[in-house]
Design a protein around this motif. Structure first.
Motif, PDB file in Angstrom:
ATOM      1  N   MET A   1       0.844  -1.187   0.000  1.00 50.60           N
ATOM      2  CA  MET A   1       0.000   0.000   0.000  1.00 50.60           C
ATOM      3  C   MET A   1       0.883   1.242   0.000  1.00 50.60           C
ATOM      4  SD  MET A   1      -3.056   1.208   2.598  1.00 50.60           S
ATOM      5  CE  MET A   1      -2.754  -0.136   3.647  1.00 50.60           C
ATOM      6  N   ASN A   2       0.575   2.156  -0.900  1.00 57.59           N
ATOM      7  CA  ASN A   2       1.335   3.395  -1.015  1.00 57.59           C
ATOM      8  C   ASN A   2       0.879   4.379   0.061  1.00 57.59           C
ATOM      9  OD1 ASN A   2       2.853   5.512  -1.861  1.00 57.59           O
ATOM     10  ND2 ASN A   2       1.998   5.633  -3.906  1.00 57.59           N
ATOM     11  N   ARG A   3       1.813   4.931   0.820  1.00 58.87           N
ATOM     12  CA  ARG A   3       1.476   5.852   1.904  1.00 58.87           C
ATOM     13  C   ARG A   3       1.785   7.299   1.586  1.00 58.87           C
ATOM     14  NH1 ARG A   3      -2.098   4.386   5.660  1.00 58.87           N
ATOM     15  NH2 ARG A   3      -1.653   2.376   6.504  1.00 58.87           N
ATOM     16  N   THR A   4       1.798   7.643   0.296  1.00 59.25           N
ATOM     17  CA  THR A   4       1.918   9.036  -0.113  1.00 59.25           C
ATOM     18  C   THR A   4       0.793   9.336  -1.093  1.00 59.25           C
ATOM     19  OG1 THR A   4       3.427   8.506  -1.925  1.00 59.25           O
ATOM     20  CG2 THR A   4       4.435   9.113   0.171  1.00 59.25           C
ATOM     21  N   CYS A   5       0.377  10.587  -1.135  1.00 56.95           N
ATOM     22  CA  CYS A   5      -0.686  11.013  -2.047  1.00 56.95           C
ATOM     23  C   CYS A   5      -0.242  10.762  -3.487  1.00 56.95           C
ATOM     24  CB  CYS A   5      -0.989  12.486  -1.837  1.00 56.95           C
ATOM     25  SG  CYS A   5      -2.206  13.157  -2.995  1.00 56.95           S
ATOM     26  N   ARG A   6      -1.109  10.131  -4.260  1.00 62.39           N
ATOM     27  CA  ARG A   6      -0.739   9.804  -5.635  1.00 62.39           C
ATOM     28  C   ARG A   6      -0.671  11.041  -6.530  1.00 62.39           C
ATOM     29  NH1 ARG A   6      -6.227   7.282  -6.281  1.00 62.39           N
ATOM     30  NH2 ARG A   6      -7.406   8.777  -7.511  1.00 62.39           N
TER      31      ARG A   6
ATOM     32  N   CYS B   1      -6.166  17.002  -1.851  1.00 57.99           N
ATOM     33  CA  CYS B   1      -6.370  16.557  -3.233  1.00 57.99           C
ATOM     34  C   CYS B   1      -7.728  15.869  -3.396  1.00 57.99           C
ATOM     35  CB  CYS B   1      -5.238  15.635  -3.670  1.00 57.99           C
ATOM     36  SG  CYS B   1      -3.648  16.487  -3.853  1.00 57.99           S
ATOM     37  N   LEU B   2      -8.180  15.151  -2.380  1.00 64.20           N
ATOM     38  CA  LEU B   2      -9.504  14.531  -2.423  1.00 64.20           C
ATOM     39  C   LEU B   2     -10.583  15.609  -2.476  1.00 64.20           C
ATOM     40  CD1 LEU B   2     -11.271  11.990  -2.377  1.00 64.20           C
ATOM     41  CD2 LEU B   2     -11.136  12.066   0.126  1.00 64.20           C
TER      42      LEU B   2
ATOM     43  N   CYS C   1       0.013  14.625  -5.213  1.00 65.13           N
ATOM     44  CA  CYS C   1       0.993  15.633  -4.790  1.00 65.13           C
ATOM     45  C   CYS C   1       2.200  15.050  -4.048  1.00 65.13           C
ATOM     46  CB  CYS C   1       0.328  16.711  -3.941  1.00 65.13           C
ATOM     47  SG  CYS C   1      -0.173  16.164  -2.296  1.00 65.13           S
ATOM     48  N   GLY C   2       2.130  13.773  -3.654  1.00 68.74           N
ATOM     49  CA  GLY C   2       3.268  13.120  -3.026  1.00 68.74           C
ATOM     50  C   GLY C   2       3.449  13.357  -1.546  1.00 68.74           C
ATOM     51  N   VAL C   3       2.544  14.082  -0.903  1.00 69.27           N
ATOM     52  CA  VAL C   3       2.655  14.352   0.529  1.00 69.27           C
ATOM     53  C   VAL C   3       2.442  13.035   1.305  1.00 69.27           C
ATOM     54  CG1 VAL C   3       0.217  14.940   0.917  1.00 69.27           C
ATOM     55  CG2 VAL C   3       1.956  15.957   2.340  1.00 69.27           C
ATOM     56  N   PRO C   4       3.178  12.838   2.416  1.00 67.87           N
ATOM     57  CA  PRO C   4       2.947  11.643   3.237  1.00 67.87           C
ATOM     58  C   PRO C   4       1.517  11.646   3.792  1.00 67.87           C
ATOM     59  CG  PRO C   4       5.005  12.707   3.845  1.00 67.87           C
ATOM     60  CD  PRO C   4       4.289  13.636   2.908  1.00 67.87           C
TER      61      PRO C   4
END
Length: 65
Positions: free
Chosen positions: A1-6, A36-37, A8-11
């Motif tokens: 699971m990716n733990r950064t925003c897809r 972003c959401l 903007c890349g923020v954690p």
């Protein structure tokens, strides 16, 4: 699971992941941060934060325990 925003890349924090799962899809593997959401849903950050507080206080949603 990716733990950064897809986008903007923020954690991501746990609330970012939980509200994305609640509002978009439970099967998500990548997520958007609250900002972003809010942009994607065209509502901004505040209504999403209010929903997080609502779900947390209700105690009915396992994503916010």
């Amino acid at each position: 699971m990716n733990r950064t925003c897809r986008k903007c890349g923020v954690p991501l924090m746990t609330d970012d992941v939980a509200i994305y799962l609640k509002l978009v899809t439970r099967g998500a593997q990548d997520f958007l941060c609250i900002d972003c959401l809010g942009e994607q849903l065209k509502c901004g950050r505040e209504p999403i934060e209010q929903l997080i507080q609502y779900f947390r206080k209700s105690g009915n949603c396992v994503l916010f325990r």
